[in-house]
Design a protein around this motif. Sequence first.
Motif, mmCIF file in Angstrom:
data_model
loop_
_atom_site.group_PDB
_atom_site.id
_atom_site.type_symbol
_atom_site.label_atom_id
_atom_site.label_comp_id
_atom_site.label_asym_id
_atom_site.label_seq_id
_atom_site.Cartn_x
_atom_site.Cartn_y
_atom_site.Cartn_z
ATOM 1 N N ASP A 46 -85.559 -19.943 66.050
ATOM 2 C CA ASP A 46 -84.259 -19.298 65.915
ATOM 3 C C ASP A 46 -83.757 -19.390 64.471
ATOM 4 N N GLN A 47 -83.851 -20.571 63.873
ATOM 5 C CA GLN A 47 -83.420 -20.754 62.483
ATOM 6 C C GLN A 47 -84.246 -19.880 61.537
ATOM 7 N N HIS A 48 -85.550 -19.877 61.743
ATOM 8 C CA HIS A 48 -86.437 -19.084 60.886
ATOM 9 C C HIS A 48 -86.072 -17.598 60.968
ATOM 10 N N MET A 49 -85.862 -17.123 62.178
ATOM 11 C CA MET A 49 -85.541 -15.715 62.363
ATOM 12 C C MET A 49 -84.209 -15.365 61.700
ATOM 13 N N THR A 50 -83.227 -16.243 61.828
ATOM 14 C CA THR A 50 -81.927 -16.009 61.202
ATOM 15 C C THR A 50 -82.069 -16.000 59.679
ATOM 16 N N ASP A 51 -82.756 -16.992 59.139
ATOM 17 C CA ASP A 51 -82.935 -17.102 57.690
ATOM 18 C C ASP A 51 -83.673 -15.898 57.100
ATOM 19 N N HIS A 52 -84.609 -15.350 57.857
ATOM 20 C CA HIS A 52 -85.431 -14.244 57.361
ATOM 21 C C HIS A 52 -84.991 -12.885 57.906
ATOM 22 N N LYS A 53 -83.835 -12.891 58.562
ATOM 23 C CA LYS A 53 -83.259 -11.648 59.104
ATOM 24 C C LYS A 53 -84.260 -10.875 59.971
ATOM 25 N N LEU A 54 -84.986 -11.650 60.799
ATOM 26 C CA LEU A 54 -85.949 -11.064 61.725
ATOM 27 C C LEU A 54 -85.280 -10.850 63.071
ATOM 28 N N THR A 55 -85.421 -9.671 63.624
ATOM 29 C CA THR A 55 -84.911 -9.419 64.972
ATOM 30 C C THR A 55 -85.976 -9.796 65.986
ATOM 31 N N ASP A 56 -85.552 -9.966 67.233
ATOM 32 C CA ASP A 56 -86.507 -10.228 68.306
ATOM 33 C C ASP A 56 -87.524 -9.099 68.379
ATOM 34 N N ALA A 57 -87.037 -7.869 68.261
ATOM 35 C CA ALA A 57 -87.913 -6.700 68.365
ATOM 36 C C ALA A 57 -88.953 -6.673 67.242
ATOM 37 N N LYS A 58 -88.535 -6.982 66.019
ATOM 38 C CA LYS A 58 -89.458 -6.963 64.887
ATOM 39 C C LYS A 58 -90.509 -8.059 65.022
ATOM 40 N N LEU A 59 -90.092 -9.279 65.376
ATOM 41 C CA LEU A 59 -91.061 -10.361 65.543
ATOM 42 C C LEU A 59 -92.002 -10.049 66.697
ATOM 43 N N ALA A 60 -91.473 -9.512 67.771
ATOM 44 C CA ALA A 60 -92.310 -9.149 68.914
ATOM 45 C C ALA A 60 -93.386 -8.152 68.489
ATOM 46 N N GLU A 61 -92.991 -7.166 67.701
ATOM 47 C CA GLU A 61 -93.941 -6.169 67.207
ATOM 48 C C GLU A 61 -95.017 -6.829 66.351
ATOM 49 N N MET A 62 -94.611 -7.736 65.486
ATOM 50 C CA MET A 62 -95.543 -8.407 64.589
ATOM 51 C C MET A 62 -96.513 -9.319 65.342
ATOM 52 N N VAL A 63 -96.030 -9.918 66.425
ATOM 53 C CA VAL A 63 -96.824 -10.873 67.197
ATOM 54 C C VAL A 63 -97.629 -10.180 68.298
ATOM 55 N N GLY A 64 -97.131 -9.037 68.762
ATOM 56 C CA GLY A 64 -97.834 -8.309 69.811
ATOM 57 C C GLY A 64 -97.408 -8.690 71.214
ATOM 58 N N VAL A 65 -96.125 -9.022 71.357
ATOM 59 C CA VAL A 65 -95.555 -9.335 72.669
ATOM 60 C C VAL A 65 -94.273 -8.522 72.836
ATOM 61 N N THR A 66 -93.623 -8.669 73.975
ATOM 62 C CA THR A 66 -92.391 -7.929 74.210
ATOM 63 C C THR A 66 -91.196 -8.634 73.573
ATOM 64 N N GLN A 67 -90.150 -7.853 73.329
ATOM 65 C CA GLN A 67 -88.917 -8.408 72.762
ATOM 66 C C GLN A 67 -88.300 -9.441 73.698
ATOM 67 N N PRO A 68 -88.252 -9.192 75.023
ATOM 68 C CA PRO A 68 -87.674 -10.230 75.893
ATOM 69 C C PRO A 68 -88.452 -11.551 75.857
ATOM 70 N N HIS A 69 -89.770 -11.458 75.663
ATOM 71 C CA HIS A 69 -90.572 -12.687 75.595
ATOM 72 C C HIS A 69 -90.197 -13.498 74.361
ATOM 73 N N ILE A 70 -90.036 -12.830 73.229
ATOM 74 C CA ILE A 70 -89.605 -13.533 72.009
ATOM 75 C C ILE A 70 -88.227 -14.143 72.222
#
Length: 64
Positions: free
Chosen positions: A4-28
Amino acid sequence: MTLDQHMTDHKLTDAKLAEMVGVTQPHIWRIRKRKARPSPDVAKRIEGVTGIPASELVFVDVAR
């Protein structure tokens, strides 16, 4: 650092990280909010994107 801290610091959304990781946004969202643990494979993919050690993601306490 938590996911959560990393995502906030890097302005990453759940959707963007999910896309980068290859999972769904709800899973992230569930992983970030400590509602679920990632599988070892997903934890390794998150580590590859964020640099957060997979072991910190897999062994985190899950809120029930």
